[in-house]
Write a protein that holds these residues in place. Structure first.
Motif: not given
Length: 461
Positions: A171-176, A178-182, A193-196, A199-200
């Motif tokens: 999913t992350i691969h398909y997203l721009p 520049e974005k806000q991640s929550l 932690n790896e995901i953080v 994407i963050m």
């Protein structure tokens, strides 16, 4: 802190007022301000602390700042692990945005995609989705994630438990970029932690109500009972509280069905929800439970994720969970929004180590109820493995049977099983063949004078 002190606009304040919200929870007061400022936020909070409002309210306000008329694009994506949780989050976004022009949709598997496709084609600002259906519709060309401004990952730890780590990365691969991640989660496994890190960008950490601290207003009791008497004890407990609601947890789908049928057979209206039930059946059972048409709902942990029932009286752990953290998630279904709640656990002798793990985690002893009709008597632990033997153990007889016999003969082919070849390729005669040869020697040579040849069978095959 009150909601009108957080900087929310009048439309959102009116929406929360309609819902009866006045005071914020700890996660809301700490997470809403940085989200409003466009920061990435990592929120750690257990079930029932109001984290949906913590990310939904500021997200709606941020999207309204740049809202334009015309064809709608998916500007916010919320990824949830289960259908029930996705529906709950969708309902919350819809309620909070009722005075805004923003449109929310939800997509999940287990039902036909027709209605979901139509809602996407009409245009959506906020999309709540489970991973499987999201990818199905994306591959069919109905979902475009190129305009996402806010990406929200809810119940991240549960998604990892369910094996969605690769789906999250996809999913992350398909997203721009520049974005806000929550990201919101009850626990913090190392995979998160790896995901953080991926994407963050310098996320604000908001950790409240750690998983080990259960809500103080929830009373916690435990009954020690033999496994075979749990159903009878459960019926007694429920019939004492005729007008109360009970959410009952089992570890397996099979036991959920078994418990529900036993309750119904004894005059207690009940339904079971688990992964083998259709989405419509699960939603119908949940709606009946919320409307108090049935007194008990029996659920597995995954199916119950996302269940939000106002004024739930009791949570019953029919079987203790194998992970102590799951106990906290379970009992967090009751005692919400400042209400009093109660939890009851049934513990057989073999489950006592699980109870000890729970007490170590929550750092308190759970009150034991001694006065009941089915006290614990069987203090033996059932052994796992074949028959009654524990895994990895064998009787002396079995061990001796399987023990390899030494090759005591120096001759070729000896010590091997009859009728098989040895390593040199010599054929060993079976004992049966030897007896036949011995018999022929005793009878002497065959008398060919009376021999009659067999007739040939000319029948076509």
């Amino acid at each position: 802190m009150k909601f009108n002190e957080l900087g929310l606009n009048k439309d959102l304040l009116q929406a929360v007022k309609d819902l009866g919200y006045v005071e914020t929870s700890e996660i809301q007061s700490k997470a809403i301000p940085p989200i409003l400022n466009g920061k990435d936020v990592l929120g750690l909070a257990q079930t029932g602390t109001g984290k949906t409002a913590a990310f939904a309210l500021p997200t709606i306000q941020n999207l309204m700042k740049n809202h334009k008329k015309g064809k709608r694009k998916i500007r916010s994506l919320v990824l949830a692990p289960t259908r029930e949780l996705a529906i709950q989050v969708y309902d919350s976004f819809k309620a909070y945005s009722k005075y805004t022009p923003l449109k929310t949709a939800v997509i999940y598997g287990g039902v036909g995609q027709g209605a979901q496709v139509r809602s996407l084609q009409q245009g959506v600002d906020i999309l709540v989705a489970t991973p499987g259906r999201l990818f199905d519709l994306k591959h069919q060309g109905f979902v475009n994630l190129g305009s996402v401004e806010v990406f929200i990952l809810d119940e991240a730890d549960r998604m990892l438990d369910m094996g969605f780590i690769n789906d999250i990365k996809k999913t992350i691969h398909y997203l721009p970029d520049e974005k806000q991640s929550l990201l919101f989660s009850a626990t913090m496994p190392k995979e998160i932690n790896e995901i953080v890190e991926e994407i963050m960008d310098e996320p604000v950490h908001v950790a409240v109500t750690p998983v080990s601290s259960t809500v103080d207003k929830i009373s916690q009791d435990v009954y020690f009972v033999d496994k075979e008497n749990k159903i009878s004890l459960l019926i007694d407990v429920i019939k004492k509280e005729e007008y109360k609601s009970f959410l009952i947890f089992t570890r397996t789908k099979r036991n959920a069905d078994k418990v529900s049928k036993a309750l119904s057979k004894n005059g207690i209206k009940s339904q079971a929800i688990h992964g083998d039930k259709s989405q419509n059946a699960r939603q119908r059972a949940l709606n009946e439970f919320k409307a108090y048409k049935i007194q008990t709902l029996v659920a597995t942990d995954i199916a119950a994720r996302g269940i939000d029932v106002d004024e739930l009286d009791y949570v019953i752990n029919y079987e203790l969970p194998e992970e102590a953290e799951t106990y906290v998630h379970r009992i967090g279904r009751t005692g919400r929004k400042g209400q009093d709640g109660a939890s009851i656990s049934f513990c057989s002798y073999s489950e006592i180590p699980l109870l000890k793990d729970i007490e170590r985690l929550i750092k308190k002893k759970i009150n034991v109820i001694h006065d009941h009709n089915y006290p614990l008597e069987n203090k033996t632990v059932p052994k796992k493995g074949r028959g009654n033997k524990a895994r990895g153990q064998q009787s002396t007889q079995t061990t001796n049977k399987r023990k390899r016999q030494p090759n005591r003969s120096s001759e070729k082919g000896q010590g091997k099983k009859d009728g098989r070849t040895d390593r040199q390729g010599n054929r060993n005669k079976s004992s049966k063949g030897k007896r036949r040869n011995d018999k022929k020697k005793q009878l002497g040579p065959y008398d060919w004078s009376n021999h009659k040849p067999k007739k040939k069978n000319n029948r076509k095959r």
